[in-house]
Every structure is written in structure tokens, then in C-alpha cells.
Scaffold this active site. Sequence first.
Site, PDB file in Angstrom:
ATOM      1  N   GLU A  37     -10.742 -31.337   8.278  1.00  8.92           N
ATOM      2  CA  GLU A  37     -10.680 -30.405   8.383  1.00  8.92           C
ATOM      3  C   GLU A  37     -11.659 -29.484   9.540  1.00  8.92           C
ATOM      4  O   GLU A  37     -11.739 -28.877  10.746  1.00  8.92           O
ATOM      5  CB  GLU A  37     -11.750 -30.045   7.256  1.00  8.92           C
ATOM      6  CG  GLU A  37     -12.762 -28.259   7.471  1.00  8.92           C
ATOM      7  CD  GLU A  37     -13.213 -27.847   6.759  1.00  8.92           C
ATOM      8  OE1 GLU A  37     -14.440 -27.013   6.728  1.00  8.92           O
ATOM      9  OE2 GLU A  37     -12.953 -28.323   5.315  1.00  8.92           O
ATOM     10  N   ALA A  77     -10.464 -22.187  -0.452  1.00  4.21           N
ATOM     11  CA  ALA A  77     -11.623 -21.416   0.895  1.00  4.21           C
ATOM     12  C   ALA A  77     -12.239 -22.584   1.366  1.00  4.21           C
ATOM     13  O   ALA A  77     -12.661 -23.073   1.294  1.00  4.21           O
ATOM     14  CB  ALA A  77     -12.565 -20.632  -0.885  1.00  4.21           C
ATOM     15  N   ASP A  78     -12.751 -21.167   2.377  1.00  3.53           N
ATOM     16  CA  ASP A  78     -13.492 -21.539   3.333  1.00  3.53           C
ATOM     17  C   ASP A  78     -14.639 -21.044   2.902  1.00  3.53           C
ATOM     18  O   ASP A  78     -14.685 -19.975   3.975  1.00  3.53           O
ATOM     19  CB  ASP A  78     -13.538 -22.891   4.953  1.00  3.53           C
ATOM     20  CG  ASP A  78     -13.674 -23.359   6.206  1.00  3.53           C
ATOM     21  OD1 ASP A  78     -14.252 -24.527   5.339  1.00  3.53           O
ATOM     22  OD2 ASP A  78     -14.201 -22.728   6.274  1.00  3.53           O
ATOM     23  N   THR A  79     -16.123 -21.390   3.551  1.00  3.53           N
ATOM     24  CA  THR A  79     -17.606 -20.588   3.796  1.00  3.53           C
ATOM     25  C   THR A  79     -18.231 -21.300   5.381  1.00  3.53           C
ATOM     26  O   THR A  79     -18.047 -22.114   5.939  1.00  3.53           O
ATOM     27  CB  THR A  79     -18.307 -20.459   2.542  1.00  3.53           C
ATOM     28  OG1 THR A  79     -17.689 -20.500   1.665  1.00  3.53           O
ATOM     29  CG2 THR A  79     -19.890 -19.964   2.953  1.00  3.53           C
ATOM     30  N   GLY A 114     -13.254 -17.778   3.331  1.00  8.58           N
ATOM     31  CA  GLY A 114     -11.742 -17.031   3.355  1.00  8.58           C
ATOM     32  C   GLY A 114     -11.294 -17.222   1.939  1.00  8.58           C
ATOM     33  O   GLY A 114     -11.433 -18.744   1.579  1.00  8.58           O
TER      34      GLY A 114
END
Length: 228
Positions: A37, A77-79, A114
Site C-alpha cells: 500500500e 476500504a481506505d481511510t 473510500g
Amino acid sequence: MLNHQKSLLLASASPRRRQIIAALNIPYTIGIAPIDEDAMQTHYRGPIDGLAQWTAAHKALGALTMPEARSNLVVTADTTVLLDDQVLGKPRDEEHARSLLRSLRGRWHRVVTGVVVASIIDGQITMHGSSQMTPVLMRPYTDEEIDAYIASGDPMDKAGAYGVQNPDFQPTERIQGCYLNVVGLPLCTLVELLAHFGVAPLSEPVEDPACPCCPWSERFARREEASA
């Protein structure tokens, strides 16, 4: 109409996301997308508030290469935590965590999560994604509170070096919008994306006047209280 042919594959290492998605009562399994990531995000060139969804989409592409993705809907998901025009990532070490928490103290910032749902249908990748933004005001916690929080180890794997749900530190003073978005998985957004695949939750949300944009927050809070 619920699609009974596929359950969900939550491609996330986050235990909080696993707890949140369980509130939908849809069968799910866990997997970790085989991607780097941090290295991937170095290639992003768009606006900072688009980074979370961009990352979630690339996580989904990685997860779709996993064998178990063939029979499941992939959820990723990613924050990101945004302060002014900067992305505050996960702390590199304790001193960096201390710096992040001090920069947020007593100030408003934005949390963007997202979410992407993807599947391989007839040999083709089908993907739907969206993001949600929540303004958050941090309380004026002290340096001593910061030190105690860092000593607990909780901030070290979290964007912005804090977990909104931490019962001891309790870092926030006000949240304008979806609480679950700040935790890391807005169920209201996820439910909308699952509908594109004919999948609906097997439980109904509980309306929460404090969080009208996400009626799932109250249900999640009740699950937390029951498991405490």
C-alpha cells in the site's frame, strides 16, 4: 433483492472494519490484498481527498487476484486523515505519533474513507466505489494524555495516530457526520454500493438522530455495548 450466490470477502487487516461489517448480518470472510500500500500510494497524483477511494480501488484490484475472490464480492476500504492540505498517515514511530497528535489537538480536520465493492462477472471486473468525508474537531488533550495514549500502543497503526473509538483517550470533541466513517467503514456507503450487485443487508438500520447520514451507527454502538 439479495444475491444468495455470493458472500462478501472483506480485504482488510483492520479488526474494526471486521466488527463494523458484521452489523449487516451478511456472510463474510477475511482476506488481505497482496499489495504494498505504501509503495502504491507514491504513484498517486490526484487531489488529496481522492486518495482514499483511489487506494481502495487498487486494493480491490489486488484482492481480485486471490482465489477466494472468484466466489465472493470483494469489499475494500481506505481511510485518510486530512489536516489543511496535508495527508496525515500512520505514525512511523512514537515521536511521529506525538507530532501528529499535537498537530490535531484542538483543531478541525477531515476524515475521508473510500469504499469499493468489486467482483468478476463473466470474466470481467465490475467495480463500484464511493467515498465519504466527515469533519472532526479534536478536544484540547494534554501532552500527558498523549504520552499515555502512545504508551498504550493504540495509535501506531492508525491514520492520524488516533482511534476515535478509544475508550480511554476519547480524542474527539465533535463529529459532524458519520461516526462509522471516522472509525473506518461507513456502512451507509457500503450498503449503497452492494445494491449495485443485488445484495442487501439482512438486518435493518436503527435511526440515530445524532448521525442522520448513517443510520447504522446506532446499531454498531449497540453491538459494541453488548460485547463489552
